[in-house]
Scaffold this motif. Sequence first.
Motif, short mmCIF file in Angstrom:
data_model
loop_
_atom_site.label_atom_id
_atom_site.label_comp_id
_atom_site.label_asym_id
_atom_site.label_seq_id
_atom_site.Cartn_x
_atom_site.Cartn_y
_atom_site.Cartn_z
N MET A 192 38.01 46.83 36.01
CA MET A 192 36.81 47.24 36.74
C MET A 192 35.87 46.05 36.95
SD MET A 192 35.86 50.96 35.10
CE MET A 192 34.20 50.82 35.77
N GLU A 193 35.73 45.23 35.93
CA GLU A 193 34.88 44.04 36.07
C GLU A 193 35.47 43.06 37.07
OE1 GLU A 193 32.98 40.47 33.26
OE2 GLU A 193 34.22 42.06 32.40
N ALA A 194 36.80 42.91 37.04
CA ALA A 194 37.44 41.99 37.98
C ALA A 194 37.32 42.49 39.41
CB ALA A 194 38.92 41.81 37.60
N GLY B 170 45.20 51.81 32.24
CA GLY B 170 43.85 51.26 32.44
C GLY B 170 43.64 50.73 33.84
N THR B 171 44.67 50.11 34.41
CA THR B 171 44.56 49.60 35.79
C THR B 171 44.42 50.74 36.79
OG1 THR B 171 45.92 47.69 35.16
CG2 THR B 171 45.67 48.14 37.51
N GLY C 183 42.22 40.65 34.75
CA GLY C 183 41.79 41.71 33.85
C GLY C 183 42.66 41.86 32.62
N VAL C 184 43.92 41.35 32.68
CA VAL C 184 44.82 41.52 31.56
C VAL C 184 44.56 40.51 30.44
CG1 VAL C 184 46.69 39.95 32.26
CG2 VAL C 184 47.25 42.08 31.08
N LEU C 185 43.76 39.47 30.69
CA LEU C 185 43.52 38.44 29.67
C LEU C 185 42.92 39.00 28.38
CD1 LEU C 185 42.24 35.50 31.90
CD2 LEU C 185 44.45 35.70 30.78
#
Length: 322
Positions: A213-215, A119-120, A243-245
């Motif tokens: 993407m949001e981060a 995903g990253t 983003g991993v939260l």
Amino acid sequence: MTRYLLRRLAYALVLLLAVVTLNFLLIHVSPGDPVETIAGSMGGISEELRAQLRAQYGLDKPFLTQLGIYLMQVLRGDLGYSYFFNVPVAQLIWDRVPATLLLVVTSVLSAFLAGTLLGTLAARKPNGPLSQGITLLSVVGYSAPVFWTGIILIILFASVLPIFPVSDMRSAGGPQDGWAGVLDVLHHLVLPAFTLAFVYLAQYSRLARASVMEALSADYIRTARAKGLPERSVLYKHALRNGVLPVVTMLGLQFGNVLAGAILVETVFNWPGLGRLAFDSVLRRDYPTLLGILLFASLLVVVMNQLTDLAYRLIDPRIKTS
């Protein structure tokens, strides 16, 4: 922190008490009678023996009396005796726990690490081929039931390409100790772990892609880039940490679903864990064993929720200060 941990512990104990009571209620109002199941396996028994079995197992007492006796036993750490195996339930569960934990932990960690990494990487180029591939993977992962995936893998790797074993945890007559025994277990673990991890890999990769993407569009990312930080540092040290939260949250909340999926996977691959034991206990109306398995699963879910909260506090400094 101490007050916080004590509050969470008190909440967990109350929740476990409620879950144990609800499990006991649901099991005893469900269709079926363990005494009749035992009678059927013996080819029929007399009414006198039926009454003796009901008295032996406490099934002749009122429901609230049975519930009170069971809660007192649980508080003492006594989960009762199995109707079918005639051994302590705690011993049955303890013997099956290593196999289930090996399967579940391997599947969850593999799905979490691989899904977060994919995903990253996909977030760097949202319209690239990797991102499109992850979208396709998510659709397939959401659509395919766990047992169907397991059956397909068995067909592929037992008939078409006989590469991996498709049943049990060890080879019959194979090595039991040393590195040879470890490699034999890992060889048997590949297909069940991949089957269980596949659906969660799709979810984690999709969620990680959207979160990173949001981060990457946040102000602090633009500030980090303006300072001249390398893109790798911006991506993995700043964007990924925030983003991993949501992925960590999903990991903690879905642990119960993973255990439910493990029941199907262990049944398909004849994996000697708690899932297989739960399936057999349902068929045999073995109430004490089934209640013990549900209690253990509930305990794991509660512990995972507590660990998820602690992980949040370690990952995000804002939660520490609040």
